[in-house]
Design a protein around this motif. Structure first.
Motif, PDB file in Angstrom:
ATOM      1  N   CYS A  96      40.586  42.274  33.932  1.00 32.34           N
ATOM      2  CA  CYS A  96      42.074  43.018  34.332  1.00 32.34           C
ATOM      3  C   CYS A  96      43.139  42.194  35.406  1.00 32.34           C
ATOM      4  CB  CYS A  96      42.720  44.044  34.727  1.00 32.34           C
ATOM      5  SG  CYS A  96      42.193  44.746  32.708  1.00 32.34           S
ATOM      6  N   VAL A  97      41.716  41.375  36.611  1.00 29.55           N
ATOM      7  CA  VAL A  97      42.076  41.438  37.775  1.00 29.55           C
ATOM      8  C   VAL A  97      42.350  39.347  37.818  1.00 29.55           C
ATOM      9  CG1 VAL A  97      42.778  43.333  39.046  1.00 29.55           C
ATOM     10  CG2 VAL A  97      40.320  42.367  39.359  1.00 29.55           C
ATOM     11  N   ALA A  98      42.549  39.298  37.047  1.00 30.52           N
ATOM     12  CA  ALA A  98      41.403  37.605  36.793  1.00 30.52           C
ATOM     13  C   ALA A  98      42.765  36.757  37.283  1.00 30.52           C
ATOM     14  CB  ALA A  98      41.213  37.123  35.485  1.00 30.52           C
ATOM     15  N   GLU A  99      42.827  36.038  38.522  1.00 33.02           N
ATOM     16  CA  GLU A  99      43.342  35.136  39.123  1.00 33.02           C
ATOM     17  C   GLU A  99      44.559  34.738  38.260  1.00 33.02           C
ATOM     18  OE1 GLU A  99      42.154  33.226  42.725  1.00 33.02           O
ATOM     19  OE2 GLU A  99      40.643  33.133  42.067  1.00 33.02           O
ATOM     20  N   THR A 100      44.408  33.940  37.052  1.00 37.89           N
ATOM     21  CA  THR A 100      45.331  33.479  35.896  1.00 37.89           C
ATOM     22  C   THR A 100      45.893  34.212  35.035  1.00 37.89           C
ATOM     23  OG1 THR A 100      43.832  32.076  34.732  1.00 37.89           O
ATOM     24  CG2 THR A 100      44.292  31.482  36.378  1.00 37.89           C
ATOM     25  N   GLN A 101      46.778  34.182  34.566  1.00 42.06           N
ATOM     26  CA  GLN A 101      46.919  35.239  33.203  1.00 42.06           C
ATOM     27  C   GLN A 101      46.523  35.149  31.908  1.00 42.06           C
ATOM     28  OE1 GLN A 101      51.320  34.131  33.651  1.00 42.06           O
ATOM     29  NE2 GLN A 101      52.062  34.969  35.090  1.00 42.06           N
ATOM     30  N   ASP A 102      45.988  33.445  31.621  1.00 41.15           N
ATOM     31  CA  ASP A 102      45.421  33.666  30.540  1.00 41.15           C
ATOM     32  C   ASP A 102      43.978  33.793  30.058  1.00 41.15           C
ATOM     33  OD1 ASP A 102      44.457  31.540  31.907  1.00 41.15           O
ATOM     34  OD2 ASP A 102      44.345  29.949  31.000  1.00 41.15           O
ATOM     35  N   GLN A 103      43.342  34.326  31.186  1.00 45.75           N
ATOM     36  CA  GLN A 103      41.841  34.412  31.919  1.00 45.75           C
ATOM     37  C   GLN A 103      42.092  36.662  31.266  1.00 45.75           C
ATOM     38  OE1 GLN A 103      41.073  33.537  35.537  1.00 45.75           O
ATOM     39  NE2 GLN A 103      39.192  31.952  34.385  1.00 45.75           N
ATOM     40  N   ARG A 104      43.261  36.614  31.224  1.00 45.03           N
ATOM     41  CA  ARG A 104      43.301  38.717  31.290  1.00 45.03           C
ATOM     42  C   ARG A 104      43.562  38.587  29.404  1.00 45.03           C
ATOM     43  NH1 ARG A 104      48.374  38.265  35.376  1.00 45.03           N
ATOM     44  NH2 ARG A 104      47.162  37.396  37.276  1.00 45.03           N
ATOM     45  N   PRO A 105      42.692  41.018  29.607  1.00 46.46           N
ATOM     46  CA  PRO A 105      42.620  40.711  28.248  1.00 46.46           C
ATOM     47  C   PRO A 105      43.947  41.476  27.814  1.00 46.46           C
ATOM     48  CG  PRO A 105      41.987  42.198  29.919  1.00 46.46           C
ATOM     49  CD  PRO A 105      42.361  40.871  30.355  1.00 46.46           C
ATOM     50  N   THR A 106      44.534  41.460  26.814  1.00 46.87           N
ATOM     51  CA  THR A 106      45.728  42.377  26.081  1.00 46.87           C
ATOM     52  C   THR A 106      45.448  43.776  26.773  1.00 46.87           C
ATOM     53  OG1 THR A 106      45.224  42.766  23.529  1.00 46.87           O
ATOM     54  CG2 THR A 106      46.410  40.349  23.999  1.00 46.87           C
ATOM     55  N   MET A 107      46.561  44.533  26.752  1.00 44.71           N
ATOM     56  CA  MET A 107      46.755  45.898  26.975  1.00 44.71           C
ATOM     57  C   MET A 107      45.650  46.587  25.239  1.00 44.71           C
ATOM     58  SD  MET A 107      47.133  46.293  30.332  1.00 44.71           S
ATOM     59  CE  MET A 107      46.157  47.872  29.554  1.00 44.71           C
ATOM     60  N   LYS A 108      45.819  45.752  24.415  1.00 43.40           N
ATOM     61  CA  LYS A 108      44.964  46.512  23.477  1.00 43.40           C
ATOM     62  C   LYS A 108      43.407  46.247  23.239  1.00 43.40           C
ATOM     63  CE  LYS A 108      48.515  45.602  19.634  1.00 43.40           C
ATOM     64  NZ  LYS A 108      48.742  47.239  19.388  1.00 43.40           N
ATOM     65  N   VAL A 109      42.691  45.052  23.779  1.00 38.20           N
ATOM     66  CA  VAL A 109      41.861  45.117  24.646  1.00 38.20           C
ATOM     67  C   VAL A 109      41.197  45.728  25.528  1.00 38.20           C
ATOM     68  CG1 VAL A 109      40.337  43.202  25.672  1.00 38.20           C
ATOM     69  CG2 VAL A 109      42.204  42.852  23.526  1.00 38.20           C
ATOM     70  N   VAL A 110      42.018  46.175  25.923  1.00 41.12           N
ATOM     71  CA  VAL A 110      41.544  47.345  27.836  1.00 41.12           C
ATOM     72  C   VAL A 110      42.309  48.490  27.253  1.00 41.12           C
ATOM     73  CG1 VAL A 110      42.617  48.610  29.949  1.00 41.12           C
ATOM     74  CG2 VAL A 110      43.473  45.363  29.336  1.00 41.12           C
ATOM     75  N   VAL A 111      42.229  48.765  26.266  1.00 39.96           N
ATOM     76  CA  VAL A 111      42.987  50.750  25.690  1.00 39.96           C
ATOM     77  C   VAL A 111      41.834  51.018  25.277  1.00 39.96           C
ATOM     78  CG1 VAL A 111      43.490  51.651  23.489  1.00 39.96           C
ATOM     79  CG2 VAL A 111      45.339  50.592  25.251  1.00 39.96           C
ATOM     80  N   LYS A 112      40.542  49.392  24.202  1.00 35.28           N
ATOM     81  CA  LYS A 112      39.472  49.949  23.095  1.00 35.28           C
ATOM     82  C   LYS A 112      38.289  49.667  24.333  1.00 35.28           C
ATOM     83  CE  LYS A 112      36.721  47.204  19.729  1.00 35.28           C
ATOM     84  NZ  LYS A 112      36.417  45.959  19.487  1.00 35.28           N
ATOM     85  N   GLU A 113      38.529  49.047  25.190  1.00 36.28           N
ATOM     86  CA  GLU A 113      36.915  49.144  26.341  1.00 36.28           C
ATOM     87  C   GLU A 113      37.729  50.041  26.997  1.00 36.28           C
ATOM     88  OE1 GLU A 113      34.822  46.844  26.221  1.00 36.28           O
ATOM     89  OE2 GLU A 113      35.599  46.367  24.408  1.00 36.28           O
ATOM     90  N   LEU A 114      38.116  50.815  27.596  1.00 29.94           N
ATOM     91  CA  LEU A 114      38.266  52.088  28.171  1.00 29.94           C
ATOM     92  C   LEU A 114      38.059  53.207  27.387  1.00 29.94           C
ATOM     93  CD1 LEU A 114      41.544  51.675  30.592  1.00 29.94           C
ATOM     94  CD2 LEU A 114      39.029  51.616  31.202  1.00 29.94           C
ATOM     95  N   GLU A 115      38.460  53.126  25.428  1.00 32.37           N
ATOM     96  CA  GLU A 115      37.902  54.586  24.960  1.00 32.37           C
ATOM     97  C   GLU A 115      36.737  54.399  24.870  1.00 32.37           C
ATOM     98  OE1 GLU A 115      40.296  53.179  21.991  1.00 32.37           O
ATOM     99  OE2 GLU A 115      41.948  54.887  22.672  1.00 32.37           O
ATOM    100  N   LYS A 116      36.034  52.991  24.161  1.00 35.44           N
ATOM    101  CA  LYS A 116      33.876  52.484  24.479  1.00 35.44           C
ATOM    102  C   LYS A 116      33.747  53.504  26.273  1.00 35.44           C
ATOM    103  CE  LYS A 116      33.154  49.076  23.633  1.00 35.44           C
ATOM    104  NZ  LYS A 116      32.353  47.571  23.238  1.00 35.44           N
ATOM    105  N   ALA A 117      33.937  53.313  27.036  1.00 28.89           N
ATOM    106  CA  ALA A 117      33.881  54.006  28.187  1.00 28.89           C
ATOM    107  C   ALA A 117      33.389  55.081  28.436  1.00 28.89           C
ATOM    108  CB  ALA A 117      34.800  53.419  29.547  1.00 28.89           C
ATOM    109  N   LEU A 118      35.343  56.112  27.982  1.00 35.88           N
ATOM    110  CA  LEU A 118      35.049  57.563  27.472  1.00 35.88           C
ATOM    111  C   LEU A 118      33.625  57.923  26.445  1.00 35.88           C
ATOM    112  CD1 LEU A 118      36.267  60.381  28.351  1.00 35.88           C
ATOM    113  CD2 LEU A 118      38.070  59.379  26.460  1.00 35.88           C
ATOM    114  N   SER A 119      33.873  56.968  25.826  1.00 36.25           N
ATOM    115  CA  SER A 119      32.659  57.749  24.434  1.00 36.25           C
ATOM    116  C   SER A 119      31.428  57.841  25.012  1.00 36.25           C
ATOM    117  CB  SER A 119      32.552  56.600  23.120  1.00 36.25           C
ATOM    118  OG  SER A 119      32.636  55.273  23.192  1.00 36.25           O
ATOM    119  N   PHE A 120      30.953  56.895  25.921  1.00 33.04           N
ATOM    120  CA  PHE A 120      30.021  56.685  26.436  1.00 33.04           C
ATOM    121  C   PHE A 120      29.668  58.063  27.065  1.00 33.04           C
ATOM    122  CE2 PHE A 120      29.931  51.502  26.263  1.00 33.04           C
ATOM    123  CZ  PHE A 120      28.660  52.105  25.225  1.00 33.04           C
TER     124      PHE A 120
END
Length: 369
Positions: free
Chosen positions: A326-350
């Protein structure tokens, strides 16, 4: 001179628009002063970076769900109704334009993780927004306070992050008529927590509405944001995109991980932009785990066979990786919020899947004895 006239005209038009469409939400200044004992410090709950002061009070206001109850009242009177609310009183840095933007935004978007607008007041040079009460305050109030941070277990922190991520995903891609909204001021000061620890985004005074069919387009607008949260590419180029919110949210993720605010002096000593660049460098050198909140480390190392409060390895690493992206220096390197939600939900499931393992191990050892 002409620019001042145009600004004045715009404000007049905005005022007419607000009072025409949202006049039913107007709350009298006298009622607000009565509720707060003339803005007494007793009712103050927070100061948001010099932009506004927040008060919590019991306010008598117009019940918009039951307008018929206004019958028999004098014009302008509000029916009696006891409600605990948050009163957001702006200062010279939070004027009518920001207030109008918040009213327009909060009146057009309803979502469980976005704060609910109750009313507003523009009277005697006061600009005031009245919003629903978040009885557990704002996330910023917890950072850096060990006693308060202990309340926020790792699982609770993950759920707060998921709430905010879902709200941002909604703003970025799920608004009616395909209209997008960029918040432009995501930070721990603008994340409220209700009585059930549900997170709700606040602070929409500088948000930007994008028209339909501009999903991948940028808006060029003067940079706005708090130094430790602002997207570095936006700051350099004036190019605002959804990914600018993603960067700011990434800083919030790191704050929750480390237990300190992004502008804490401990980070500013290493980089004048605060936590973001420091954490990014630490991730690259494999030392980010050294920066995590000591309280989380304590909870992880506790010999507690009944409940493991701290993060397990899979959950922690999944969280750290998406925060770094998320904190990549350039915009095109950052994920969309849909991807962010998916990864955070994965962290919670773990985390949730590991919750009962220590108890199972303990029972097994008892039986073996």
């Amino acid at each position: 001179m002409s620019s001042l006239i145009s600004i004045s005209k715009r404000n007049i038009i905005s005022s007419l628009f607000i009072f025409s469409f949202f006049g039913h939400l107007k709350i009298r200044l006298g009622d607000i002063k009565l509720a707060t004992n003339n803005f007494s410090d007793t009712y103050t709950i927070a100061f948001l970076d010099g932009e506004c002061t927040l008060y919590r009070a019991e306010l008598h206001y117009f019940d918009k769900e039951n307008p018929s109850s206004e019958k028999g009242k004098n014009k302008g009177d509000h029916p009696k109704g006891h409600n605990i609310v948050v009163i957001k009183r702006g200062n010279q840095f939070f004027g009518e334009e920001e207030l109008f933007t918040e009213i327009e935004m909060l009146s057009s978007v309803e979502y469980p993780n976005i704060v609910t607008l109750i009313g507003f007041c523009i009277e005697d040079s006061e600009t005031i927004l009245v919003i629903e009460n978040g009885s557990n305050g704002y996330l910023r109030n917890y950072l850096g306070n060990d006693n308060d941070m202990r309340i926020l277990t790792w699982e609770k922190r993950l759920k707060i992050c998921i709430d905010v991520a879902n709200a941002l995903d909604h703003l970025h891609s799920e608004i009616e008529d395909q209209k997008m909204i960029i918040h432009r001021d995501i930070c721990s000061c603008n994340i409220g927590l209700d009585e059930n620890w549900r997170a709700k985004i606040d602070g929409f005074g500088d948000c930007v509405f994008l028209p339909p069919n501009q999903e991948d387009e940028a808006v060029y607008i003067n940079p706005h944001g708090r130094p430790a949260y602002i997207d570095p590419e936006y700051e350099k180029t004036d190019k605002l995109k959804r990914e600018s919110d993603v960067y700011s949210f990434g800083i919030v993720l790191l704050e929750i991980l480390c237990g300190r605010s992004a502008g804490d002096p401990i980070y500013l000593k290493e980089n004048d932009k605060g936590l973001g660049p420091v954490a990014r460098q630490s991730f690259c050198t494999g030392t980010l785990e050294d920066m995590i909140d000591p309280i989380l480390k304590e909870e992880t190392s506790e010999c507690n066979f009944v409940q493991k409060r701290g993060p397990n390895k899979e959950s922690l690493h999944t969280f750290m990786k998406i925060a770094y992206q998320c904190v990549a220096e350039t915009q095109d390197q950052r994920p969309t919020m849909k991807v962010v939600v998916k990864e955070l939900e994965k962290a919670l499931s773990f985390q949730v899947s590991q919750r009962s393992k220590p108890l199972i191990f303990f029972i097994h050892m008892q039986n073996a004895c």
